[in-house]
Design a protein around this motif. Structure first.
Motif, PDB file in Angstrom:
ATOM      1  N   MET A 128     -25.230  90.028 -11.001  1.00  0.00           N
ATOM      2  CA  MET A 128     -24.153  91.000 -11.210  1.00  0.00           C
ATOM      3  C   MET A 128     -22.972  90.363 -11.918  1.00  0.00           C
ATOM      4  N   VAL A 129     -22.578  89.201 -11.459  1.00  0.00           N
ATOM      5  CA  VAL A 129     -21.471  88.482 -12.088  1.00  0.00           C
ATOM      6  C   VAL A 129     -21.808  88.113 -13.519  1.00  0.00           C
ATOM      7  N   ARG A 130     -23.026  87.647 -13.733  1.00  0.00           N
ATOM      8  CA  ARG A 130     -23.430  87.257 -15.089  1.00  0.00           C
ATOM      9  C   ARG A 130     -23.324  88.447 -16.047  1.00  0.00           C
ATOM     10  N   ALA A 131     -23.725  89.612 -15.587  1.00  0.00           N
ATOM     11  CA  ALA A 131     -23.653  90.796 -16.439  1.00  0.00           C
ATOM     12  C   ALA A 131     -22.207  91.227 -16.675  1.00  0.00           C
ATOM     13  N   PHE A 132     -21.363  91.122 -15.653  1.00  0.00           N
ATOM     14  CA  PHE A 132     -19.976  91.558 -15.805  1.00  0.00           C
ATOM     15  C   PHE A 132     -19.214  90.715 -16.811  1.00  0.00           C
ATOM     16  N   VAL A 133     -19.410  89.417 -16.786  1.00  0.00           N
ATOM     17  CA  VAL A 133     -18.633  88.526 -17.662  1.00  0.00           C
ATOM     18  C   VAL A 133     -19.231  88.405 -19.060  1.00  0.00           C
ATOM     19  N   ALA A 134     -20.381  89.014 -19.302  1.00  0.00           N
ATOM     20  CA  ALA A 134     -21.088  88.816 -20.572  1.00  0.00           C
ATOM     21  C   ALA A 134     -20.306  89.342 -21.766  1.00  0.00           C
ATOM     22  N   ASP A 135     -19.558  90.441 -21.596  1.00  0.00           N
ATOM     23  CA  ASP A 135     -18.848  91.037 -22.731  1.00  0.00           C
ATOM     24  C   ASP A 135     -17.456  91.469 -22.295  1.00  0.00           C
ATOM     25  N   PRO A 136     -16.485  90.550 -22.280  1.00  0.00           N
ATOM     26  CA  PRO A 136     -15.139  90.880 -21.818  1.00  0.00           C
ATOM     27  C   PRO A 136     -14.435  91.942 -22.656  1.00  0.00           C
ATOM     28  N   ALA A 137     -14.899  92.168 -23.888  1.00  0.00           N
ATOM     29  CA  ALA A 137     -14.266  93.159 -24.753  1.00  0.00           C
ATOM     30  C   ALA A 137     -14.753  94.573 -24.481  1.00  0.00           C
ATOM     31  N   ALA A 138     -15.806  94.729 -23.710  1.00  0.00           N
ATOM     32  CA  ALA A 138     -16.355  96.052 -23.425  1.00  0.00           C
ATOM     33  C   ALA A 138     -15.459  96.810 -22.453  1.00  0.00           C
ATOM     34  N   ASP A 139     -15.627  98.114 -22.424  1.00  0.00           N
ATOM     35  CA  ASP A 139     -14.902  98.949 -21.475  1.00  0.00           C
ATOM     36  C   ASP A 139     -15.226  98.508 -20.050  1.00  0.00           C
ATOM     37  N   LEU A 140     -14.223  98.534 -19.187  1.00  0.00           N
ATOM     38  CA  LEU A 140     -14.424  98.077 -17.805  1.00  0.00           C
ATOM     39  C   LEU A 140     -15.517  98.879 -17.107  1.00  0.00           C
ATOM     40  N   GLY A 141     -15.573 100.182 -17.353  1.00  0.00           N
ATOM     41  CA  GLY A 141     -16.607 100.985 -16.732  1.00  0.00           C
ATOM     42  C   GLY A 141     -17.999 100.558 -17.143  1.00  0.00           C
ATOM     43  N   ASP A 142     -18.173 100.251 -18.429  1.00  0.00           N
ATOM     44  CA  ASP A 142     -19.476  99.778 -18.903  1.00  0.00           C
ATOM     45  C   ASP A 142     -19.838  98.443 -18.262  1.00  0.00           C
ATOM     46  N   ARG A 143     -18.847  97.579 -18.090  1.00  0.00           N
ATOM     47  CA  ARG A 143     -19.100  96.270 -17.485  1.00  0.00           C
ATOM     48  C   ARG A 143     -19.477  96.404 -16.012  1.00  0.00           C
ATOM     49  N   LEU A 144     -18.795  97.304 -15.301  1.00  0.00           N
ATOM     50  CA  LEU A 144     -19.115  97.516 -13.890  1.00  0.00           C
ATOM     51  C   LEU A 144     -20.520  98.083 -13.722  1.00  0.00           C
ATOM     52  N   LEU A 145     -20.876  99.044 -14.571  1.00  0.00           N
ATOM     53  CA  LEU A 145     -22.218  99.619 -14.476  1.00  0.00           C
ATOM     54  C   LEU A 145     -23.285  98.611 -14.871  1.00  0.00           C
ATOM     55  N   ALA A 146     -22.976  97.765 -15.837  1.00  0.00           N
ATOM     56  CA  ALA A 146     -23.924  96.716 -16.211  1.00  0.00           C
ATOM     57  C   ALA A 146     -24.162  95.770 -15.047  1.00  0.00           C
ATOM     58  N   ALA A 147     -23.102  95.471 -14.305  1.00  0.00           N
ATOM     59  CA  ALA A 147     -23.241  94.606 -13.130  1.00  0.00           C
ATOM     60  C   ALA A 147     -24.116  95.260 -12.073  1.00  0.00           C
ATOM     61  N   GLY A 189     -28.971 105.866 -11.796  1.00  0.00           N
ATOM     62  CA  GLY A 189     -29.192 106.661 -12.993  1.00  0.00           C
ATOM     63  C   GLY A 189     -28.259 107.858 -13.045  1.00  0.00           C
ATOM     64  N   ASP A 190     -28.041 108.492 -11.889  1.00  0.00           N
ATOM     65  CA  ASP A 190     -27.110 109.622 -11.829  1.00  0.00           C
ATOM     66  C   ASP A 190     -25.689 109.175 -12.153  1.00  0.00           C
ATOM     67  N   LEU A 191     -25.294 108.018 -11.666  1.00  0.00           N
ATOM     68  CA  LEU A 191     -23.956 107.508 -11.934  1.00  0.00           C
ATOM     69  C   LEU A 191     -23.784 107.189 -13.419  1.00  0.00           C
ATOM     70  N   GLU A 192     -24.766 106.600 -14.027  1.00  0.00           N
ATOM     71  CA  GLU A 192     -24.689 106.301 -15.458  1.00  0.00           C
ATOM     72  C   GLU A 192     -24.564 107.577 -16.278  1.00  0.00           C
ATOM     73  N   ARG A 193     -25.292 108.617 -15.901  1.00  0.00           N
ATOM     74  CA  ARG A 193     -25.192 109.885 -16.615  1.00  0.00           C
ATOM     75  C   ARG A 193     -23.804 110.504 -16.447  1.00  0.00           C
ATOM     76  N   ALA A 194     -23.262 110.438 -15.248  1.00  0.00           N
ATOM     77  CA  ALA A 194     -21.912 110.956 -15.010  1.00  0.00           C
ATOM     78  C   ALA A 194     -20.882 110.187 -15.832  1.00  0.00           C
ATOM     79  N   TRP A 195     -21.045 108.870 -15.923  1.00  0.00           N
ATOM     80  CA  TRP A 195     -20.121 108.045 -16.694  1.00  0.00           C
ATOM     81  C   TRP A 195     -20.174 108.408 -18.180  1.00  0.00           C
ATOM     82  N   LYS A 196     -21.347 108.657 -18.705  1.00  0.00           N
ATOM     83  CA  LYS A 196     -21.469 109.009 -20.127  1.00  0.00           C
ATOM     84  C   LYS A 196     -20.772 110.324 -20.436  1.00  0.00           C
ATOM     85  N   ILE A 197     -20.759 111.232 -19.470  1.00  0.00           N
ATOM     86  CA  ILE A 197     -20.035 112.487 -19.655  1.00  0.00           C
ATOM     87  C   ILE A 197     -18.528 112.281 -19.499  1.00  0.00           C
TER      88      ILE A 197
END
Length: 224
Positions: A128-147, A189-197
């Motif tokens: 989870m940590v590895r995914a969060f720190v991978a792209d510091p320039a990305a939107d925080l929401g995208d980073r949290l979901l990636a984690a 998956g439901d959370l990711e869909r809600a985030w995209k909207i």
């Protein structure tokens, strides 16, 4: 029964938390954030009161380490609690009581902290940590979901998860994002869909609150 991550975007000053669990309505009980202050998670045998207490301590000037020590010292049954907190500077602290369930682990990195219990493997928070720190320039929401996704791919909980959620704060005194899936066979998956909207509209809802005259069209019948 839970794995989570608290994080800070150093670029924007936003804070957020993301969490998932086999139990229902996990985000309503476990994930907390306050604009300009920090974020916290309270999990395992959860006491929801401890999240706001951690943020109150940060608001009063405590560091993450000081806030955690204060809250743990004053908490009933602290030995059953797993807590994480991140402060305004991005410093983090965690507590896993002796009665934390099953395989449990916490991992710290720059501007984030992941924790979990009843895990299939201690690698879950690490990924989870590895995914969060991978792209510091990305939107925080995208980073949290990636984690969150990385934690699931690493093995997640011992059993299936059924709820999850994400909370993000910015400059407004309310969460600019507060998305929850309270019960589902595929909550992430439901959370990711809600985030995209939600993500493309999030800033518009802040504008509508602060200055309706500057708000874009609502896009509903009768709106001109």
């Amino acid at each position: 029964m839970t794995f989570s991550l608290v994080g800070r975007c150093a670029r924007t000053g936003r804070f957020g938390a993301v969490v998932t669990s086999s139990s229902p309505a996990v985000a309503a009980r476990c994930a907390w954030a306050r604009a300009g202050v920090g974020a916290a998670c309270t999990q395992n045998v959860t006491d929801p009161a401890l999240g706001p207490r951690l943020l109150d301590a940060l608001s009063a000037g405590a560091t993450a380490t000081e806030a955690l020590a204060e809250v743990v010292a004053g908490a009933s049954y602290a030995e059953y609690r797993q807590l994480t907190v991140i402060d305004q500077a991005g410093a983090v602290a965690s507590h896993s009581g002796v009665h934390t369930l099953g395989t449990h682990h916490t991992v710290e990195a720059t501007d984030c902290l992941a924790a979990g219990n009843l895990l299939t493997t201690p690698e879950v928070p690490e990924e989870m940590v590895r995914a969060f720190v991978a792209d510091p320039a990305a939107d925080l929401g995208d980073r949290l979901l990636a984690a969150l996704s990385a934690g699931e791919e690493a093995g997640g909980e011992e059993g299936p998860v059924h709820s999850c959620g994400m909370v993000i704060v910015d400059k407004a005194p309310w969460p600019v994002t507060d998305l929850r899936v309270d019960w589902s066979d595929s909550p992430m998956g439901d959370l990711e869909r809600a985030w995209k909207i939600w993500a493309p509209q999030a800033a518009d809802y802040v504008t509508r609150a602060l200055d309706p005259t500057a708000a874009p069209s609502y896009g509903v019948p009768g709106d001109e």
